[in-house]
Structures are given as C-alpha cells and as structure tokens.
Write a protein that holds these residues in place. Structure first.
Motif, mmCIF file in Angstrom:
data_model
loop_
_atom_site.group_PDB
_atom_site.id
_atom_site.type_symbol
_atom_site.label_atom_id
_atom_site.label_comp_id
_atom_site.label_asym_id
_atom_site.label_seq_id
_atom_site.Cartn_x
_atom_site.Cartn_y
_atom_site.Cartn_z
ATOM 1 N N PHE A 1 74.893 33.152 19.053
ATOM 2 C CA PHE A 1 74.209 33.260 19.823
ATOM 3 C C PHE A 1 74.849 34.540 20.962
ATOM 4 O O PHE A 1 75.937 34.641 20.982
ATOM 5 N N GLY A 2 73.902 34.848 21.781
ATOM 6 C CA GLY A 2 74.177 36.089 22.599
ATOM 7 C C GLY A 2 75.316 36.469 23.014
ATOM 8 O O GLY A 2 76.222 37.179 22.945
ATOM 9 N N ILE B 1 65.466 30.298 39.773
ATOM 10 C CA ILE B 1 64.963 30.840 38.728
ATOM 11 C C ILE B 1 65.640 29.998 37.341
ATOM 12 O O ILE B 1 66.961 30.400 37.621
ATOM 13 N N LEU B 2 65.127 29.321 36.604
ATOM 14 C CA LEU B 2 65.764 28.440 35.646
ATOM 15 C C LEU B 2 65.080 28.363 34.352
ATOM 16 O O LEU B 2 63.673 28.445 34.390
ATOM 17 N N PRO B 3 65.682 28.117 33.414
ATOM 18 C CA PRO B 3 65.059 27.716 32.054
ATOM 19 C C PRO B 3 64.142 26.422 32.119
ATOM 20 O O PRO B 3 64.500 25.614 32.945
ATOM 21 N N VAL C 1 62.168 30.853 33.266
ATOM 22 C CA VAL C 1 62.667 32.034 32.488
ATOM 23 C C VAL C 1 63.715 31.479 31.536
ATOM 24 O O VAL C 1 64.566 31.085 31.949
ATOM 25 N N THR C 2 63.527 32.016 30.393
ATOM 26 C CA THR C 2 64.347 31.592 29.367
ATOM 27 C C THR C 2 65.676 32.430 29.265
ATOM 28 O O THR C 2 66.719 31.991 28.900
ATOM 29 N N ASP C 3 65.065 33.918 29.196
ATOM 30 C CA ASP C 3 66.076 34.977 28.932
ATOM 31 C C ASP C 3 66.979 35.073 30.154
ATOM 32 O O ASP C 3 66.773 35.222 31.143
ATOM 33 N N SER D 1 66.327 36.491 34.204
ATOM 34 C CA SER D 1 66.625 35.736 35.334
ATOM 35 C C SER D 1 67.885 36.504 36.178
ATOM 36 O O SER D 1 67.537 36.185 37.432
ATOM 37 N N ILE D 2 68.936 37.042 35.533
ATOM 38 C CA ILE D 2 69.733 37.567 36.631
ATOM 39 C C ILE D 2 68.922 38.842 37.173
ATOM 40 O O ILE D 2 69.525 39.030 38.467
ATOM 41 N N SER D 3 68.340 39.459 36.460
ATOM 42 C CA SER D 3 67.558 40.608 37.096
ATOM 43 C C SER D 3 66.482 40.215 38.181
ATOM 44 O O SER D 3 66.542 40.889 39.317
#
Length: 304
Positions: A100-101, A200-202, A229-231, A235-237
């Motif tokens: 994964f990423g 901001i959380l998944p 937000v999943t990505d 989220s950081i942005s």
C-alpha cells in the motif's frame, strides 16, 4: 487420458526409429517391453496413433499430433529437472508482495536492493492491495506475502494459518492548520484546541478511520469530524489550507510533505507496519528471503 512420461519417451523413440525393435535397442529394453508400453499408451487415447507399414510403424494424424506435444512436454521436463538439480542461484523465483502507498514508497527500493545483494535469484513483484484486504488476498492466493497494518488501539484479530511480524512502529501525528503553530509546544492547550475545531478523518467504517478515532480518544480528544476523506494526501492538503486537523504518521508525511505544523498526538498511539504470510509459505526460501529484505528495508527507518 492417463499416460506417463516414460511412455511418451518410448513413443518418441518408436516414432523416430520406425520399429519397435529399433526403439528397444536404442532404449535398452526388450521388444516386448516396448510393445507393452505402446499398448498401454494407445489404450489411454481415444484414437489410433500407429499405422502398420509392413514391419515398420508409421504415425496417424493423431500420432503426429501426440508426437508434437510429447516433444514439448519432454523438453519442458528436461529443463525443469536441470533447473532443480542445479545451484539455487539458477532457480529464479518471483514472490508477489501486497503493498500500500506509504509502505511501498518506503520499502520497495531498499528491499529490491537487499535481494540483489543477498539473493539475486529472488525477485519481488509488487501488487497494490487495499490494506484492509491483505489477509484475504493471501488466503485467496492473490499474493504470497503482504505489507499490512496494525494499530495499538484497534488490533487486528489473528487469522488461522497466517503469521504476522512487526517491521516498524511509528506514532500518530496531528497535522494542524497553519494558525495552530502556537499550540504545538503546549500539550494541554493543544488538546483544548483540538476539541474546539473541525477535523478531517477517514470514514468510521474503515479500519484506519476507527483507529484514528480510538487514538484521539486515548489523547482525550473527541474529534468534531466535519470532513470525511479517505485519501491521506488530500487530508493533509486540507489541513495545510486551514480547513481543520487530520492525523498522519511520519511515513505518510514522507509521501506527502507539508508546510503545516505537526505535533505528536498525545497518548502515544502508534501504528505498526507488519509482514503477513501463510505459515506454509515461510517454508519457502524465496518467501523467507523477501521477508528478510522487507525487515532490512525498515530497519534504518526505525533508527531515525
């Protein structure tokens, strides 16, 4: 249809020699033994493979077809036997690794370099898999070993037949809006601020989303989740733009660096990057070599 490689070898010699007697001489058998093998082979086939031409035997169309495929099978058998009887370095193995990423970016290149130096006959084939589905991907034979995740506050239940090894642990961090810089040195003020602003959380339905909320609870924070937000990069942005607070880890921040202030989440919550594999797969030297390469890939990170 059931035949043996021995029958196919004899059949090929008969086809090339033209008689049972010539084949027997070439193979060191008696003519009767050759005839018995060919009778057994013929019995396993739906169509005749031989036609008589005086004392010689010729091939029917079915026989020509069988000879063509038998030649390929026998050559493949020879190559397989030669490969397995040779040194291990001649036996190239490809091991499929679920990634994964952030783990892929951090580990793949160092792991590949380690294998080139220690086990050049083993290669990694990376396959991106949803981190929540890594165990199932192993059990369904989509991948052979996986980089997965485990969280202190939301541990994964063990699955029968799978072995998990911790490769690296890292803390949760809060990625704050730029205006929150003044709170980073005061834990109490930081918690008060975190309870007063948007987050901001998944989604809570995801493994990571649940882990984030448990980690916040351990820190004494009840996040007011305004944006789901999943990505992680998104989220950081959003946090960087001043929309709210999100959670990340050092490896995630390496994947998407930010100018926003960052502070360790109070409560010492961590996530672990783990290697997951079937216990039976770890009996293979190639899979063990890949797990060792992944372990070594994360070792320098653990020291930083």
């Amino acid at each position: 249809m059931k035949w043996t490689f021995e029958q196919l070898k004899t059949f090929k010699v008969v086809a090339e020699g033209g008689t049972m007697t010539a084949a027997a001489e070439a193979l060191g058998f008696t003519p009767g033994a050759v005839s018995q093998q060919m009778a057994a082979l013929q019995a396993a086939l739906p169509r005749p493979i031989f036609a008589r031409d005086g004392r010689r035997v010729t091939l029917t169309d079915a026989g020509v077809t069988l000879l063509r495929h038998a030649t390929t099978l026998l050559e493949d058998e020879r190559k397989a036997a030669a490969a397995l009887s040779g040194p291990q370095s001649d036996q190239r193995s490809v091991v499929t690794v679920g990634v994964f990423g952030s783990a892929a970016v951090s580990a793949m290149q160092p792991a590949i370099e380690h294998l080139r130096a220690t086990a050049p006959h083993v290669a990694i084939q990376a396959a991106e898999v949803d981190v929540e589905h890594m165990p199932q991907a192993i059990l369904s034979n989509q991948i052979e070993i996986a980089l997965g995740l485990n969280y202190d506050d939301a541990p994964q239940p063990p699955l029968r037949g799978l072995v998990t090894e911790v490769l690296y642990r890292e803390p949760f961090q809060m990625v704050l809006p730029p205006a929150a810089m003044r709170f980073t040195g005061d834990k109490r003020a930081l918690v008060e601020y975190a309870n007063a602003v948007d987050w901001i959380l998944p989604p809570v339905e995801t493994y990571y989303g649940r882990a984030c909320r448990f980690a916040c609870s351990r820190a004494g924070i009840e996040p007011r989740v305004q944006h789901i937000v999943t990505d992680t990069a998104v989220s950081i942005s959003l946090a960087e733009s001043g929309v709210g607070i999100t959670l990340a880890t050092p490896l995630m921040m390496g994947l998407r660096p930010s100018r926003s202030p960052v502070a360790d989440l109070p409560g010492s919550s961590h996530r672990s990057i783990v290697a997951i594999a079937r216990s039976s797969a770890l009996e293979r030297d190639s899979v063990l070599a890949v797990r060792e390469a992944l372990t070594q890939a994360f070792s320098p990170l653990a020291l930083t």
